[in-house]
Write a protein that holds these residues in place. Structure first.
Motif, short mmCIF file in Angstrom:
data_model
loop_
_atom_site.label_atom_id
_atom_site.label_comp_id
_atom_site.label_asym_id
_atom_site.label_seq_id
_atom_site.Cartn_x
_atom_site.Cartn_y
_atom_site.Cartn_z
N THR A 157 20.84 17.06 1.30
CA THR A 157 19.98 16.45 2.31
C THR A 157 18.98 15.54 1.60
O THR A 157 18.77 15.67 0.38
N GLU A 165 15.86 15.73 1.62
CA GLU A 165 14.81 16.56 1.01
C GLU A 165 15.31 17.22 -0.27
O GLU A 165 14.57 17.33 -1.26
N GLN A 166 16.57 17.65 -0.31
CA GLN A 166 17.13 18.21 -1.54
C GLN A 166 17.19 17.15 -2.64
O GLN A 166 16.92 17.45 -3.81
N ARG A 169 15.17 14.50 -2.89
CA ARG A 169 13.78 14.28 -3.33
C ARG A 169 13.33 15.38 -4.27
O ARG A 169 12.72 15.13 -5.31
N ASP A 170 13.64 16.63 -3.91
CA ASP A 170 13.23 17.77 -4.72
C ASP A 170 13.87 17.71 -6.11
O ASP A 170 13.19 17.90 -7.12
N ALA A 191 16.08 8.36 -0.61
CA ALA A 191 15.23 9.50 -0.94
C ALA A 191 15.00 9.59 -2.43
O ALA A 191 13.88 9.88 -2.89
#
Length: 197
Positions: free
Chosen positions: A151, A153-154, A156-157, A191
């Motif tokens: 995702t 967010e994954q 970005r992390d 991202a």
């Protein structure tokens, strides 16, 4: 990579033992073509580095034995590195696969300045950076798998974790672990870029 593409990997591997003269002639011809293609770039003031792609490995090992790489392939990479260094530029190697068994050669004999292509299941970029940062810079490392299937967010992390581990002491350039393929969702690519910024 170039030689095995021309012959096919299996015929190339067999020729290493059955027709070493053919392998020598082929690798030397390809090596000279690449060298001749690189020379004009050393005369262009806006070219800041020489970057050559040569996939030397796969998930668990080098494609051919380290001794064969040292005999047939690395002398050409050393010439490319010498050419780059003589013109005041770094020499960057893109190589997919597990090349741990020849990293000492690449760092100390070939004298690469940076390496690209990282895959977490082989060696996360943080681990490479921890061991080699004083000799070879790392480029990229955001695994194409997470860029493809994760995702935003994954992504970005993961990008932030890499930056936190590699960026503070230098010898690192942020980016993807390999080429950006057309199947990577644009939101995931963005991202990664946003996390870097």
């Amino acid at each position: 990579e170039w030689s095995s593409w021309l012959m096919g990997l299996e015929p190339f591997m067999l020729a290493l033992y059955e027709q070493p003269r053919l392998v020598r002639d082929l690798t030397d011809r390809i090596g000279q073509i690449i060298y001749d293609a690189l020379v004009p770039f050393t005369q262009m003031k806006h070219v800041v580095a020489l970057w050559v792609g040569d996939d030397l490995g796969f998930k668990t090992s080098t494609l051919i034995g380290p001794a064969h790489l040292q005999d047939y392939i690395f002398p050409w990479h050393r010439r490319y590195a010498d050419l780059a260094h003589a013109s005041g530029r770094p020499y960057i190697l893109h190589s997919c696969g597990n090349i741990e068994s020849v990293m000492e050669d690449l760092a100390n004999d070939v004298c690469i300045d940076a390496k690209h292509s990282f895959e977490d299941v082989i060696e996360p970029v943080e681990e490479f950076h921890r061991r080699w940062r004083h000799k070879v810079a790392a480029i990229g490392g955001v695994d194409v798998d997470i860029l493809t299937r994760g995702t935003p967010e994954q992504v970005r992390d993961r990008t932030r974790r890499i930056l936190n581990a590699c960026a503070p002491d230098g010898a690192y350039a942020a980016g993807s672990g390999n080429s950006i393929a057309n199947y990577i969702p644009p939101d995931n690519y963005l991202a990664m870029v946003e996390a870097v910024h």
